[in-house]
Design a protein around this motif. Structure first.
Motif, PDB file in Angstrom:
ATOM      1  N   UNK A 183      -1.686 -12.909 -13.125  1.00 20.37           N
ATOM      2  CA  UNK A 183      -0.744 -13.272 -12.070  1.00 20.37           C
ATOM      3  C   UNK A 183      -0.817 -12.185 -11.008  1.00 20.37           C
ATOM      4  N   UNK A 184      -0.876 -12.589  -9.745  1.00 18.07           N
ATOM      5  CA  UNK A 184      -0.972 -11.601  -8.681  1.00 18.07           C
ATOM      6  C   UNK A 184      -0.299 -12.120  -7.423  1.00 18.07           C
ATOM      7  N   UNK A 185       0.072 -11.175  -6.567  1.00 18.93           N
ATOM      8  CA  UNK A 185       0.653 -11.486  -5.264  1.00 18.93           C
ATOM      9  C   UNK A 185      -0.150 -10.733  -4.214  1.00 18.93           C
ATOM     10  N   UNK A 186      -0.585 -11.451  -3.183  1.00 20.09           N
ATOM     11  CA  UNK A 186      -1.303 -10.828  -2.064  1.00 20.09           C
ATOM     12  C   UNK A 186      -0.310 -10.012  -1.251  1.00 20.09           C
ATOM     13  N   UNK A 187      -0.671  -8.767  -0.946  1.00 23.72           N
ATOM     14  CA  UNK A 187       0.172  -7.907  -0.111  1.00 23.72           C
ATOM     15  C   UNK A 187      -0.093  -8.249   1.355  1.00 23.72           C
ATOM     16  N   UNK A 188       0.835  -8.940   1.962  1.00 26.12           N
ATOM     17  CA  UNK A 188       0.653  -9.427   3.334  1.00 26.12           C
ATOM     18  C   UNK A 188       0.819  -8.340   4.394  1.00 26.12           C
ATOM     19  N   UNK A 189       1.431  -7.222   4.060  1.00 23.12           N
ATOM     20  CA  UNK A 189       1.720  -6.195   5.073  1.00 23.12           C
ATOM     21  C   UNK A 189       0.554  -5.241   5.339  1.00 23.12           C
ATOM     22  N   UNK A 190      -0.525  -5.356   4.577  1.00 22.27           N
ATOM     23  CA  UNK A 190      -1.671  -4.450   4.741  1.00 22.27           C
ATOM     24  C   UNK A 190      -2.801  -5.119   5.523  1.00 22.27           C
ATOM     25  N   UNK A 191      -3.622  -4.324   6.183  1.00 23.35           N
ATOM     26  CA  UNK A 191      -4.798  -4.825   6.907  1.00 23.35           C
ATOM     27  C   UNK A 191      -5.900  -5.243   5.933  1.00 23.35           C
ATOM     28  N   UNK A 192      -6.033  -4.498   4.857  1.00 20.69           N
ATOM     29  CA  UNK A 192      -7.046  -4.777   3.837  1.00 20.69           C
ATOM     30  C   UNK A 192      -6.451  -5.726   2.798  1.00 20.69           C
ATOM     31  N   UNK A 193      -7.332  -6.471   2.114  1.00 17.31           N
ATOM     32  CA  UNK A 193      -6.887  -7.390   1.071  1.00 17.31           C
ATOM     33  C   UNK A 193      -6.517  -6.600  -0.171  1.00 17.31           C
ATOM     34  N   UNK A 194      -5.289  -6.740  -0.590  1.00 12.97           N
ATOM     35  CA  UNK A 194      -4.818  -6.067  -1.797  1.00 12.97           C
ATOM     36  C   UNK A 194      -3.919  -6.975  -2.602  1.00 12.97           C
ATOM     37  N   UNK A 195      -3.924  -6.751  -3.901  1.00 12.43           N
ATOM     38  CA  UNK A 195      -3.118  -7.552  -4.823  1.00 12.43           C
ATOM     39  C   UNK A 195      -2.242  -6.659  -5.686  1.00 12.43           C
ATOM     40  N   UNK A 196      -1.024  -7.111  -5.919  1.00 14.13           N
ATOM     41  CA  UNK A 196      -0.178  -6.588  -6.982  1.00 14.13           C
ATOM     42  C   UNK A 196      -0.459  -7.511  -8.163  1.00 14.13           C
ATOM     43  N   UNK A 220       6.293 -11.399 -14.837  1.00  6.53           N
ATOM     44  CA  UNK A 220       6.286 -11.623 -13.401  1.00  6.53           C
ATOM     45  C   UNK A 220       5.435 -10.523 -12.777  1.00  6.53           C
ATOM     46  N   UNK A 221       5.192 -10.630 -11.486  1.00  8.51           N
ATOM     47  CA  UNK A 221       4.381  -9.628 -10.795  1.00  8.51           C
ATOM     48  C   UNK A 221       5.298  -8.587 -10.164  1.00  8.51           C
ATOM     49  N   UNK A 222       5.086  -7.338 -10.522  1.00  7.29           N
ATOM     50  CA  UNK A 222       5.839  -6.234  -9.943  1.00  7.29           C
ATOM     51  C   UNK A 222       5.123  -5.747  -8.687  1.00  7.29           C
ATOM     52  N   UNK A 223       5.858  -5.617  -7.600  1.00 11.20           N
ATOM     53  CA  UNK A 223       5.265  -5.098  -6.363  1.00 11.20           C
ATOM     54  C   UNK A 223       5.634  -3.637  -6.153  1.00 11.20           C
ATOM     55  N   UNK A 224       6.199  -3.006  -7.176  1.00 10.20           N
ATOM     56  CA  UNK A 224       6.556  -1.590  -7.090  1.00 10.20           C
ATOM     57  C   UNK A 224       5.348  -0.708  -7.313  1.00 10.20           C
ATOM     58  N   UNK A 225       5.624   0.538  -7.562  1.00 10.54           N
ATOM     59  CA  UNK A 225       4.550   1.497  -7.808  1.00 10.54           C
ATOM     60  C   UNK A 225       3.934   1.995  -6.516  1.00 10.54           C
ATOM     61  N   UNK A 226       2.699   2.438  -6.608  1.00  7.71           N
ATOM     62  CA  UNK A 226       1.999   3.001  -5.449  1.00  7.71           C
ATOM     63  C   UNK A 226       1.868   1.968  -4.338  1.00  7.71           C
ATOM     64  N   UNK A 227       2.026   2.433  -3.104  1.00  6.82           N
ATOM     65  CA  UNK A 227       1.838   1.562  -1.941  1.00  6.82           C
ATOM     66  C   UNK A 227       0.368   1.162  -1.883  1.00  6.82           C
ATOM     67  N   UNK A 228       0.104  -0.131  -1.755  1.00 11.30           N
ATOM     68  CA  UNK A 228      -1.282  -0.612  -1.774  1.00 11.30           C
ATOM     69  C   UNK A 228      -2.148   0.043  -0.713  1.00 11.30           C
TER      70      UNK A 228
END
Length: 116
Positions: A71-84, A10-18
């Motif tokens: 597998x990735x999840x788009x981080x919706x809370x950031x202004x820039x496009x980032x993926x977990x 699965x995709x982990x959204x932990x670790x460093x803040x994007x």
């Protein structure tokens, strides 16, 4: 099972803040969402990888990473496009940026893919 045998499925959204990882030159979230789907070339890999987007989920059609898809999840809370990202069973972060006219998917492990 030994720790070395553990693979993420699965995709982990932990670790460093994007927001602290994504560089200033990264594409905006709206630009990134428009650009992420499509064919990408990977250095040293003969066939391109097709990425598809469903909602906030990004997956590869092919399974070239230990017979697993990207597998990735788009981080919706950031202004820039980032993926977990989970790729080949390993977690990382990724973002999109332009290098000249080329769109590049840059990974926190140093990997770089180019859009066809």
């Amino acid at each position: 099972m030994a720790e070395a045998d553990v693979k993420l499925t699965t995709v982990s959204t932990g670790g460093a803040k994007l927001g602290s990882v994504i560089p200033a030159e990264a594409l905006s979230k709206s630009e990134g969402k428009a650009a992420i789907a499509g064919q990408w070339t990977i250095p040293g890999v003969a066939e391109p990888v097709d990425l598809k987007v469903t909602g906030s989920d990004v997956t590869s059609v092919q399974k070239p990473f230990g017979n697993e898809p990207l597998m990735a999840v788009i981080e919706e809370s950031e202004e820039k496009f980032g993926l977990h990202v989970t790729m080949g069973g390993f977690p990382m972060k990724a973002w999109l940026k332009k290098e000249g006219q080329q769109t590049v998917l840059a990974f926190s492990n140093g990997g770089r893919w180019s859009k066809l």
